[in-house]
Design a protein around this motif. Sequence first.
Motif, PDB file in Angstrom:
ATOM      1  N   ALA A   1       3.077  -5.144 -11.170  1.00 62.14           N
ATOM      2  CA  ALA A   1       3.460  -3.738 -11.077  1.00 62.14           C
ATOM      3  C   ALA A   1       4.801  -3.569 -10.372  1.00 62.14           C
ATOM      4  O   ALA A   1       5.158  -4.372  -9.506  1.00 62.14           O
ATOM      5  N   PRO A   2       5.545  -2.531 -10.714  1.00 64.00           N
ATOM      6  CA  PRO A   2       6.844  -2.301 -10.056  1.00 64.00           C
ATOM      7  C   PRO A   2       6.719  -1.937  -8.583  1.00 64.00           C
ATOM      8  O   PRO A   2       7.687  -2.080  -7.838  1.00 64.00           O
TER       9      PRO A   2
ATOM     10  N   GLU B   1      -5.488   2.211 -20.258  1.00 61.70           N
ATOM     11  CA  GLU B   1      -4.910   1.292 -21.231  1.00 61.70           C
ATOM     12  C   GLU B   1      -3.681   1.870 -21.930  1.00 61.70           C
ATOM     13  O   GLU B   1      -2.714   1.167 -22.194  1.00 61.70           O
ATOM     14  N   GLN B   2      -3.718   3.154 -22.256  1.00 64.91           N
ATOM     15  CA  GLN B   2      -2.608   3.794 -22.965  1.00 64.91           C
ATOM     16  C   GLN B   2      -1.686   4.561 -22.028  1.00 64.91           C
ATOM     17  O   GLN B   2      -0.796   5.267 -22.495  1.00 64.91           O
ATOM     18  N   LEU B   3      -1.904   4.412 -20.737  1.00 64.32           N
ATOM     19  CA  LEU B   3      -1.125   5.157 -19.748  1.00 64.32           C
ATOM     20  C   LEU B   3      -0.276   4.201 -18.930  1.00 64.32           C
ATOM     21  O   LEU B   3      -0.592   3.016 -18.792  1.00 64.32           O
ATOM     22  N   TRP B   4       0.819   4.730 -18.371  1.00 65.98           N
ATOM     23  CA  TRP B   4       1.678   3.915 -17.504  1.00 65.98           C
ATOM     24  C   TRP B   4       1.136   4.033 -16.087  1.00 65.98           C
ATOM     25  O   TRP B   4       1.488   4.923 -15.326  1.00 65.98           O
ATOM     26  N   ASN B   5       0.230   3.098 -15.757  1.00 70.62           N
ATOM     27  CA  ASN B   5      -0.457   3.147 -14.477  1.00 70.62           C
ATOM     28  C   ASN B   5      -0.841   1.732 -14.082  1.00 70.62           C
ATOM     29  O   ASN B   5      -1.196   0.919 -14.947  1.00 70.62           O
ATOM     30  N   PHE B   6      -0.770   1.433 -12.784  1.00 69.90           N
ATOM     31  CA  PHE B   6      -1.059   0.086 -12.303  1.00 69.90           C
ATOM     32  C   PHE B   6      -1.992   0.155 -11.101  1.00 69.90           C
ATOM     33  O   PHE B   6      -1.889   1.062 -10.278  1.00 69.90           O
ATOM     34  N   ALA B   7      -2.891  -0.812 -11.020  1.00 68.85           N
ATOM     35  CA  ALA B   7      -3.764  -0.919  -9.860  1.00 68.85           C
ATOM     36  C   ALA B   7      -2.946  -1.333  -8.640  1.00 68.85           C
ATOM     37  O   ALA B   7      -1.878  -1.945  -8.768  1.00 68.85           O
ATOM     38  N   GLN B   8      -3.459  -1.016  -7.473  1.00 71.61           N
ATOM     39  CA  GLN B   8      -2.714  -1.295  -6.250  1.00 71.61           C
ATOM     40  C   GLN B   8      -2.432  -2.783  -6.076  1.00 71.61           C
ATOM     41  O   GLN B   8      -1.372  -3.174  -5.594  1.00 71.61           O
ATOM     42  N   ASP B   9      -3.367  -3.650  -6.496  1.00 68.30           N
ATOM     43  CA  ASP B   9      -3.209  -5.087  -6.290  1.00 68.30           C
ATOM     44  C   ASP B   9      -2.619  -5.808  -7.503  1.00 68.30           C
ATOM     45  O   ASP B   9      -2.634  -7.039  -7.573  1.00 68.30           O
TER      46      ASP B   9
ATOM     47  N   GLU C   1       0.825  -1.209   0.000  1.00 66.48           N
ATOM     48  CA  GLU C   1       0.000   0.000   0.000  1.00 66.48           C
ATOM     49  C   GLU C   1       0.859   1.259   0.000  1.00 66.48           C
ATOM     50  O   GLU C   1       0.624   2.195  -0.774  1.00 66.48           O
ATOM     51  N   HIS C   2       1.877   1.288   0.866  1.00 62.05           N
ATOM     52  CA  HIS C   2       2.744   2.458   0.939  1.00 62.05           C
ATOM     53  C   HIS C   2       3.575   2.611  -0.341  1.00 62.05           C
ATOM     54  O   HIS C   2       3.836   3.734  -0.793  1.00 62.05           O
ATOM     55  N   SER C   3       3.978   1.485  -0.915  1.00 60.99           N
ATOM     56  CA  SER C   3       4.723   1.530  -2.169  1.00 60.99           C
ATOM     57  C   SER C   3       3.836   2.079  -3.289  1.00 60.99           C
ATOM     58  O   SER C   3       4.275   2.906  -4.098  1.00 60.99           O
ATOM     59  N   TRP C   4       2.600   1.632  -3.344  1.00 53.88           N
ATOM     60  CA  TRP C   4       1.668   2.129  -4.370  1.00 53.88           C
ATOM     61  C   TRP C   4       1.396   3.612  -4.186  1.00 53.88           C
ATOM     62  O   TRP C   4       1.328   4.369  -5.166  1.00 53.88           O
ATOM     63  N   ASP C   5       1.230   4.055  -2.941  1.00 57.12           N
ATOM     64  CA  ASP C   5       1.036   5.482  -2.678  1.00 57.12           C
ATOM     65  C   ASP C   5       2.190   6.300  -3.260  1.00 57.12           C
ATOM     66  O   ASP C   5       1.988   7.367  -3.851  1.00 57.12           O
ATOM     67  N   LEU C   6       3.408   5.796  -3.090  1.00 58.20           N
ATOM     68  CA  LEU C   6       4.593   6.493  -3.587  1.00 58.20           C
ATOM     69  C   LEU C   6       4.612   6.533  -5.110  1.00 58.20           C
ATOM     70  O   LEU C   6       4.755   7.598  -5.721  1.00 58.20           O
ATOM     71  N   PHE C   7       4.462   5.371  -5.743  1.00 60.29           N
ATOM     72  CA  PHE C   7       4.544   5.303  -7.199  1.00 60.29           C
ATOM     73  C   PHE C   7       3.387   6.061  -7.861  1.00 60.29           C
ATOM     74  O   PHE C   7       3.581   6.748  -8.862  1.00 60.29           O
ATOM     75  N   SER C   8       2.181   5.918  -7.315  1.00 58.07           N
ATOM     76  CA  SER C   8       1.019   6.545  -7.944  1.00 58.07           C
ATOM     77  C   SER C   8       1.086   8.060  -7.860  1.00 58.07           C
ATOM     78  O   SER C   8       0.613   8.761  -8.763  1.00 58.07           O
ATOM     79  N   SER C   9       1.676   8.590  -6.790  1.00 54.67           N
ATOM     80  CA  SER C   9       1.748  10.042  -6.636  1.00 54.67           C
ATOM     81  C   SER C   9       2.948  10.656  -7.348  1.00 54.67           C
ATOM     82  O   SER C   9       2.940  11.841  -7.680  1.00 54.67           O
ATOM     83  N   MET C  10       3.982   9.846  -7.608  1.00 57.81           N
ATOM     84  CA  MET C  10       5.221  10.390  -8.150  1.00 57.81           C
ATOM     85  C   MET C  10       5.549   9.944  -9.571  1.00 57.81           C
ATOM     86  O   MET C  10       6.085  10.724 -10.360  1.00 57.81           O
ATOM     87  N   LEU C  11       5.234   8.696  -9.930  1.00 60.12           N
ATOM     88  CA  LEU C  11       5.709   8.155 -11.204  1.00 60.12           C
ATOM     89  C   LEU C  11       4.612   7.694 -12.154  1.00 60.12           C
ATOM     90  O   LEU C  11       4.789   7.767 -13.370  1.00 60.12           O
ATOM     91  N   TYR C  12       3.503   7.198 -11.634  1.00 67.29           N
ATOM     92  CA  TYR C  12       2.457   6.693 -12.515  1.00 67.29           C
ATOM     93  C   TYR C  12       1.725   7.852 -13.208  1.00 67.29           C
ATOM     94  O   TYR C  12       1.569   8.931 -12.643  1.00 67.29           O
TER      95      TYR C  12
END
Length: 267
Positions: A213-214, A201-209, A180-191
């Motif tokens: 995903a990286p 579909e055309q975006l670099w984005n991953f669901a939390q589960d 969860e904390h890793s997803w918070d970081l990636f989603s706010s900074m890199l995704y």
Amino acid sequence: LSSALLPAKRRPAYGVTDWLVEDLLDNGQGLLEDMIATSTISHDGEIFVVPAHGAEPGQYISKLGRVWMPRPRLNAAPEPWSQRLERLIGQLEQRLGPDLILMDSRSGIDSIASTCITDLGAALVLLFAIDGEQTWTGYRILFEQWRDAGLAPKIRERLQIVGAMVPEIGTVDYLLNLQEHSWDLFSSMLYDEVPPGTTAEQLWNFAQDDETAPHTPWTIRWNRGFAAMTNLHKQLQQIDQDRLSAIFGPVNQGVAQALEQQELQDA
């Protein structure tokens, strides 16, 4: 790391630090042969080890002060230390022809660790994490720097979080919090941000589960036996495959898959 992979009698005379210092004086080429050793713990193929320093470190602290110096060049700008290190890796790769090169960067958020990630063209960058405020604050600072400098799109697809020393007790809850904390970081900074009413579909984005995903940690489980080792090299020669898989399995599998993908791309 070299002390874990090499017994004392097999450690080479020189290391990366020695080469970077001597390279400033155009003497690095003469050290190459004496800065490579072969580990005795390998079973399939060979493991070549190039340590940070040689068997006799000498004035190691003094050398570290000169390692980061740029190399003067005639009629050209000085060569930065990161380019010198990349040149060394190229020479070692040409000499040894390895299937895979692993670099152990110093820990912490600083210019050295960042340069190893951004300047050396690594196909896979493992970001080790323990679920704590110090981990996420440090990585947030690093990711923010990449984002503001416009480097994030070039780096993010090579990143992978590794959950280090996952505890034996409360493992499930710990891993859920870590992800969860890793997803918070990636989603706010890199995704990529997904606008309302659109799909990713055309975006670099991953669901939390999303297990691919990286931000989903490859786990390394804390192990009492490993934690109590006083001689890692001796123990690694005796450890069985089942125990290794139980502790390091997800990381081993992830690196193997990344290597296969890289070989397909290069084919």
